[in-house]
Design an enzyme around this catalytic site. Sequence first.
Site, PDB file in Angstrom:
ATOM      1  N   PHE A  51       2.648  -6.137  -6.225  1.00  0.00           N
ATOM      2  CA  PHE A  51       2.976  -5.921  -4.813  1.00  0.00           C
ATOM      3  C   PHE A  51       1.677  -5.869  -4.022  1.00  0.00           C
ATOM      4  CE2 PHE A  51       3.990  -3.762  -0.901  1.00  0.00           C
ATOM      5  CZ  PHE A  51       5.162  -4.401  -0.534  1.00  0.00           C
TER       6      PHE A  51
ATOM      7  N   ASP B 247      -6.656  -4.746  -6.130  1.00  0.00           N
ATOM      8  CA  ASP B 247      -5.856  -4.115  -5.084  1.00  0.00           C
ATOM      9  C   ASP B 247      -5.650  -2.657  -5.474  1.00  0.00           C
ATOM     10  OD1 ASP B 247      -3.845  -3.063  -3.527  1.00  0.00           O
ATOM     11  OD2 ASP B 247      -2.554  -4.824  -3.611  1.00  0.00           O
TER      12      ASP B 247
ATOM     13  N   LYS C 209      -3.311   3.332   1.935  1.00  0.00           N
ATOM     14  CA  LYS C 209      -2.516   4.537   1.668  1.00  0.00           C
ATOM     15  C   LYS C 209      -3.254   5.887   1.797  1.00  0.00           C
ATOM     16  CE  LYS C 209       1.310   2.602  -0.991  1.00  0.00           C
ATOM     17  NZ  LYS C 209       2.440   2.983  -0.153  1.00  0.00           N
TER      18      LYS C 209
HETATM   19  C1  LIG Z   1      -0.735  -2.117  -4.387  1.00  0.00           C
HETATM   20  C2  LIG Z   1      -0.282  -2.270  -2.975  1.00  0.00           C
HETATM   21  N1  LIG Z   1      -0.844  -3.213  -2.214  1.00  0.00           N
HETATM   22  C3  LIG Z   1      -0.491  -3.378  -0.928  1.00  0.00           C
HETATM   23  C4  LIG Z   1       0.479  -2.608  -0.345  1.00  0.00           C
HETATM   24  C5  LIG Z   1       0.868  -2.821   1.085  1.00  0.00           C
HETATM   25  O1  LIG Z   1       0.393  -1.766   1.860  1.00  0.00           O
HETATM   26  P1  LIG Z   1       0.962  -1.529   3.337  1.00  0.00           P
HETATM   27  O2  LIG Z   1       2.391  -1.134   3.216  1.00  0.00           O
HETATM   28  O3  LIG Z   1       0.084  -0.438   3.887  1.00  0.00           O
HETATM   29  O4  LIG Z   1       0.795  -2.815   4.076  1.00  0.00           O
HETATM   30  C6  LIG Z   1       1.102  -1.600  -1.103  1.00  0.00           C
HETATM   31  C7  LIG Z   1       2.167  -0.770  -0.526  1.00  0.00           C
HETATM   32  O5  LIG Z   1       2.939  -0.154  -1.204  1.00  0.00           O
HETATM   33  C8  LIG Z   1       0.706  -1.434  -2.455  1.00  0.00           C
HETATM   34  O6  LIG Z   1       1.268  -0.504  -3.230  1.00  0.00           O
END
Ligand SMILES: Cc1ncc(COP(=O)(O)O)c(C=O)c1O
Length: 401
Positions: A139, A224, A253
């Site tokens: 994700f 990420d 986050k």
């Molecule tokens: C690993 C990871 N990358 C990216 C995102 C996307 O972040 P945002 O919702 O702040 O755009 C998330 C959100 O859960 C995530 O867990």
Amino acid sequence: MDKKNREMAHRMTAVLTPNYLPQPVSIERGEGCYVYDADGRRYLDLMGGIATAVLGHCHPAVQAALTHQAGKIWHISNLFLSSPQIELAERLTTLCFAEQAFFCNSGAEANEAALKLARRYAHDREEKRFEILAFDGAFHGRTLFTLSATGTPAYWEGFGPLAEGVYHVPFGDLAAAGQRLSDRTAAIIVEPVQGESGVHPAPPGFLQGLRDLADKNGCLLIFDEVQTGVGRTGPLFAHQTSGAEPDIMTLAKALGNGIPIGAMLTRASVGKSLVPGTHASTFGGNPLAAACACAVLDTLTTGGVLETARKTAEHLGRSLEAMAHRLGPDRVADIRGSGHLRAIELTQPATNVIHRCRESGVLIISAGASNVRLAPPLIISNEQIDEGLAVLEAAIAAEIS
Ligand SMILES: Cc1ncc(COP(=O)(O)O)c(C=O)c1O
């Protein structure tokens, strides 16, 4: 549902797009590990505001930074120098491999910047590299490029055509990753722990294996750490226990403890491709968010929070093992994760367990249909863990026979 919560639910359906399916309680305030709804009911927050409130709600140090900065300036754009932003970049580059930071407002934006940088870096080197290698179950966000890198096809439905040149292979499969790389690959993007798909840690050696593949191929490696970064899994950044370092790391986050901020961190040799005009964000790195993030990092790194959290994480791990043992394999299929990011994989969908917990005063979330995900604040105590897990155990026992 109590009166005020019911009224909120009614008003919400009238005026908000239906893409969220919130639980029927309106959370009005929070303090530490507890939050309170519109009817004054208290809940223990075992989801940490969806892995954001790493220091708990309204942490005094972050609140002080926010209110102090709020009395000075909120926003003046990246057309001027901004001391909170520079101070934040100085802190982050001291704490990890990176030498430069780009700030934005969310995880998706941080990954979008990382993926764009990978392509631009190849362009500047006059290489025809534009492909991105990502992993099944990953994700990375909901913008079109990050959605394309996200490895859950259900999320793509109706949004095509997706970004060109993004490929997926099974998470953990180094051989498949190696086979998919070519002289067109700009970057590999990977989460050290796949959070949203159910808290799946990278198998031992996987991150280092990807580092080796990227070096051999000549592409960039992006970690990420939007969900895993800033202490969530134990170390300040999850990859730091793997021995492997990325070329780019993304955060969001927990960085602002709930105040929206994202960061893309990289080495100067890569970051130099973002010359003036190539990328930007109006609110990125704004003084309010940057000041909060500085307070978060200072509290985590100088206040002994990480050290104490390591001990409570051990208690959490032991307690989850014991709980899974008591509930048995007919109810709990697996438990995964480390630090303050855990999943309990159930043998049935998690929705009813989540609702039952909320009705009993404990907030948890899912990650994939049958996983309960715990992402409590790092300041949670052993007693609060016990309080929360007792409710969770009773809910699982009641819902899954
Ligand atoms: C690993 C990871 N990358 C990216 C995102 C996307 O972040 P945002 O919702 O702040 O755009 C998330 C959100 O859960 C995530 O867990």
